[in-house]
Design a protein around this motif. Structure first.
Motif, PDB file in Angstrom:
ATOM      1  N   ARG A  81     -10.575  -0.268  -5.337  1.00 45.49           N
ATOM      2  CA  ARG A  81      -9.873  -0.236  -6.632  1.00 45.49           C
ATOM      3  C   ARG A  81      -9.624   1.197  -7.083  1.00 45.49           C
ATOM      4  N   GLU A  82     -10.608   2.063  -6.869  1.00 43.34           N
ATOM      5  CA  GLU A  82     -10.422   3.468  -7.240  1.00 43.34           C
ATOM      6  C   GLU A  82      -9.306   4.103  -6.412  1.00 43.34           C
ATOM      7  N   ARG A  83      -9.255   3.771  -5.128  1.00 42.10           N
ATOM      8  CA  ARG A  83      -8.181   4.303  -4.286  1.00 42.10           C
ATOM      9  C   ARG A  83      -6.819   3.761  -4.712  1.00 42.10           C
ATOM     10  N   LEU A  84      -6.783   2.479  -5.071  1.00 41.42           N
ATOM     11  CA  LEU A  84      -5.517   1.899  -5.538  1.00 41.42           C
ATOM     12  C   LEU A  84      -5.054   2.585  -6.822  1.00 41.42           C
ATOM     13  N   ALA A  85      -5.981   2.787  -7.755  1.00 48.20           N
ATOM     14  CA  ALA A  85      -5.623   3.460  -9.000  1.00 48.20           C
ATOM     15  C   ALA A  85      -5.162   4.887  -8.745  1.00 48.20           C
ATOM     16  N   VAL A  89      -1.302   6.477  -9.344  1.00 46.19           N
ATOM     17  CA  VAL A  89      -1.068   7.684 -10.145  1.00 46.19           C
ATOM     18  C   VAL A  89      -0.354   8.741  -9.312  1.00 46.19           C
ATOM     19  N   ALA A  90      -0.780   8.922  -8.067  1.00 50.94           N
ATOM     20  CA  ALA A  90      -0.116   9.895  -7.198  1.00 50.94           C
ATOM     21  C   ALA A  90       1.328   9.493  -6.937  1.00 50.94           C
ATOM     22  N   LEU A  91       1.577   8.194  -6.784  1.00 53.75           N
ATOM     23  CA  LEU A  91       2.948   7.723  -6.596  1.00 53.75           C
ATOM     24  C   LEU A  91       3.796   8.035  -7.816  1.00 53.75           C
ATOM     25  N   LEU A 102      -4.010   7.186   0.065  1.00 52.83           N
ATOM     26  CA  LEU A 102      -4.938   6.416  -0.765  1.00 52.83           C
ATOM     27  C   LEU A 102      -4.599   4.930  -0.755  1.00 52.83           C
ATOM     28  N   LEU A 103      -3.330   4.617  -0.851  1.00 51.59           N
ATOM     29  CA  LEU A 103      -2.931   3.213  -0.874  1.00 51.59           C
ATOM     30  C   LEU A 103      -3.158   2.548   0.486  1.00 51.59           C
ATOM     31  N   GLY A 104      -2.973   3.296   1.571  1.00 50.38           N
ATOM     32  CA  GLY A 104      -3.260   2.744   2.892  1.00 50.38           C
ATOM     33  C   GLY A 104      -4.731   2.415   3.059  1.00 50.38           C
ATOM     34  N   ARG A 105      -5.614   3.250   2.510  1.00 48.49           N
ATOM     35  CA  ARG A 105      -7.046   2.957   2.573  1.00 48.49           C
ATOM     36  C   ARG A 105      -7.412   1.802   1.652  1.00 48.49           C
ATOM     37  N   LEU A 117      -0.103  -2.030   0.088  1.00 51.16           N
ATOM     38  CA  LEU A 117       0.895  -1.803   1.132  1.00 51.16           C
ATOM     39  C   LEU A 117       2.289  -1.607   0.549  1.00 51.16           C
ATOM     40  N   LEU A 118       2.620  -2.336  -0.523  1.00 51.62           N
ATOM     41  CA  LEU A 118       3.923  -2.144  -1.159  1.00 51.62           C
ATOM     42  C   LEU A 118       4.046  -0.733  -1.729  1.00 51.62           C
ATOM     43  N   GLY A 119       2.981  -0.261  -2.384  1.00 53.79           N
ATOM     44  CA  GLY A 119       3.013   1.099  -2.911  1.00 53.79           C
ATOM     45  C   GLY A 119       3.082   2.133  -1.803  1.00 53.79           C
ATOM     46  N   ALA A 120       2.336   1.921  -0.715  1.00 51.45           N
ATOM     47  CA  ALA A 120       2.380   2.867   0.403  1.00 51.45           C
ATOM     48  C   ALA A 120       3.769   2.902   1.035  1.00 51.45           C
ATOM     49  N   ALA A 121       4.424   1.745   1.120  1.00 53.48           N
ATOM     50  CA  ALA A 121       5.782   1.718   1.672  1.00 53.48           C
ATOM     51  C   ALA A 121       6.746   2.497   0.780  1.00 53.48           C
ATOM     52  N   ARG A 122       6.589   2.381  -0.542  1.00 54.79           N
ATOM     53  CA  ARG A 122       7.428   3.170  -1.449  1.00 54.79           C
ATOM     54  C   ARG A 122       7.207   4.662  -1.238  1.00 54.79           C
TER      55      ARG A 122
END
Length: 419
Positions: A81-85, A89-91, A102-105, A117-122
């Motif tokens: 969850r921390e990595r997703l958050a 923010v980085a995105l 971060l989103l990949g992890r 994965l959707l955020g990492a693809a963006r």
């Protein structure tokens, strides 16, 4: 439950417990367990208590054995969850590489895999790595809804201007499963590829989704409806689509303008003029007089009187002044056309007014001033200052720049500034 019923329930339980105790006291029962020469004798009450204690002890042992694994799982989920958050923010900040990392992890957590994965693809798309973005979208498609994942491809294709591909992408998916953003992108793609009538059919779904509201929704509906009118292939289809519109859209300037231009192309000048006249009675729009002045005359009466009546209500509207000047030129009222167009230029009209003035001079065989007016039209289109025409003195310039008094519907002078 009221206090009375609670007390009544407790009393019933007490009576039931006393009755059960009496039964066990009279005959506590007998339990004999033998195993390999050993035997255990006890009562039913003690046996049941021993079984309950054994079951409780087993649950405690299992809980203790699972405790490290539960702690590790809880910690992994918290880290994910921390990595997703942090990735989101980085995105948002434009740190594409960090966001993708971060989103990949964060995708290691099954509950967070699809949004991560959707955020990492963006992020991969934003930094220009198309291959990595496709791979991430494929991973997302394996664990998520196809329409949600297709939305990423649609946004990329829309940014590239490939509207045909966007429409084809969503044509293969069930319309009821499309998320609201996908419905909007599909409607824009349909309108851009000549299928605006199909986009109009999706307007109820867009309203229900509440993706767009208020003035934004009305503007989008007007855009789609205007495109459907412009793409009408026959006069009958044009009238059918026009009559199917709600009253709010049939008074919208963009929609009315699209209908008028298409109707004029089919030779329905009277219907086009009537739609504009009706819309301007409801609400003034500076974009409609220009269309009105360019409509073919046909069998209808001179539109000059209507334009002059509108000028009484909007005496300082540059677009209306240009339209009136064009109508005066068509009526060969040269002096009135020149005065009106000079006034339009003084009130802020640009290249259109200069071009119309050039046509007015050319019709009078005044080639010198016609060439200069056309040259000023080019200068105005480029944002350069126009040159003054010969033969116009200070009194003419003052008269052109004079602002006519505007009055409210009650006859009171309208003061400048916001109402």
């Amino acid at each position: 439950m009221t206090l009375f019923w609670r007390l009544l329930a407790l009393l019933a339980l007490a009576i039931l417990g006393a009755w059960a105790w009496q039964l066990l006291a009279a005959d506590p029962g007998y339990v004999l367990v033998t195993l390999r020469g050993y035997s255990v004798e006890t009562t039913v009450v003690v046996a049941l208590a021993a079984i309950a204690l054994a079951w409780l002890a087993l649950r405690i042992v299992l809980w203790l054995l699972r405790l490290p694994f539960r702690y590790w799982k809880k910690r992994s989920r918290r880290v994910a969850r921390e990595r997703l958050a942090g990735g989101l923010v980085a995105l948002h900040e434009g740190r594409w590489a960090r966001a993708e990392k971060l989103l990949g992890r964060a995708a290691s957590d099954p509950a967070l895999r699809l949004p991560a994965l959707l955020g990492a693809a963006r992020a991969a798309t934003a930094r220009g790595d198309a291959a990595q973005a496709d791979a991430l979208r494929q991973r997302a498609a394996d664990c998520g809804d196809a329409a949600t994942v297709a939305l990423l491809d649609a946004e990329r294709l829309a940014r590239e201007g490939n509207h045909a591909a966007v429409a084809a992408l969503f044509d293969t998916l069930p319309g009821a499963s499309l998320p609201p953003r996908a419905v909007e992108l599909r409607m824009r793609a349909l309108a851009a590829t000549g299928r605006a009538s199909d986009a109009v059919a999706l307007l109820p779904a867009l309203r229900q989704s509440q993706l767009l509201e208020g003035a934004t929704l009305h503007a989008f509906e007007a855009q789609i409806s205007a495109a459907a009118l412009t793409q009408a292939a026959t006069p009958e289809l044009l009238d059918e689509r026009w009559n199917a519109l709600p009253k709010s859209l049939r008074n919208d300037a963009a929609v009315v303008g699209a209908y008028a231009e298409r109707a004029a192309a089919f030779g329905l000048e009277e219907s086009a003029a009537g739609a504009i006249e009706h819309a301007l009675k409801k609400q003034w729009s500076s974009s409609l007089p220009g269309i009105y002045s360019r409509l073919p005359r046909g069998r209808r009466a001179s539109p000059l009187k209507n334009a002059e009546r509108w000028l009484e209500q909007q005496p300082n509207d540059p677009a209306l002044l240009v339209a009136l000047g064009r109508l005066c030129r068509e009526e060969q009222l040269w002096g009135k056309a020149e005065d009106t167009l000079h006034r339009a230029i003084a009130q802020g009209a640009g290249a259109d007014a200069w071009e119309e003035l050039g046509h007015t001079y050319a019709a009078q065989h005044d080639d010198t001033r016609a060439r200069q007016a056309f040259a000023n039209a080019l200068r105005a289109a480029r944002g350069d200052a126009p040159q003054s025409l010969p033969g116009r003195g200070l009194r003419d310039l003052i008269r052109d720049e004079a602002v006519a008094e505007e009055r409210t519907p009650m006859g009171m002078p309208r003061l400048p500034g916001p109402e």
